[in-house]
Design a protein around this motif. Structure first.
Motif: not given
Length: 107
Positions: A16-35
């Motif tokens: 997904x393309x989101x604004x990062x909460x850490x660096x503040x840049x609009x960048x690609x983010x991976x949505x992950x599920x850990x089971x």
């Protein structure tokens, strides 16, 4: 002798393309599920922990999110990809320097 333990599985659900909460840049983010699953004699039997997270591809920052928020992000991603194999949101025009809304790469 009974051999038991746990095993973790990591699934990448979407990019997904989101604004990062850490660096503040609009960048690609991976949505992950850990089971994490309970194993008996190295056979995974049942999951006992499921966590969701997004990770920024720009800075590497990871943020844990709730299942409801992950489902919402996944639904938005699926709606944006519906009928669009190239990943560009529908209705978005290409770059047109003459302001007429035409594609400059077409003859």
């Amino acid at each position: 002798m009974i051999i038991f333990g746990t095993r973790g599985y990591l699934y990448q659900l979407a990019i997904l393309t989101l604004v990062c909460g850490w660096c503040g840049n609009p960048a690609a983010h991976t949505l992950r599920k850990r089971v994490t699953k309970f194993t008996l004699f190295f056979v995974p039997l049942f999951p006992f922990s499921t966590k969701y997270a997004t990770q920024c591809t720009f800075c590497g920052g990871e943020q844990q999110i709730a299942k409801e928020q992950a489902d919402q992000l996944l639904a938005q991603h699926a709606a944006a990809q519906q009928g669009n194999p190239y990943g560009q949101p529908q209705g978005q025009q290409g770059y047109a320097p003459n302001g007429q809304g035409s594609n400059p790469y077409q003859g």
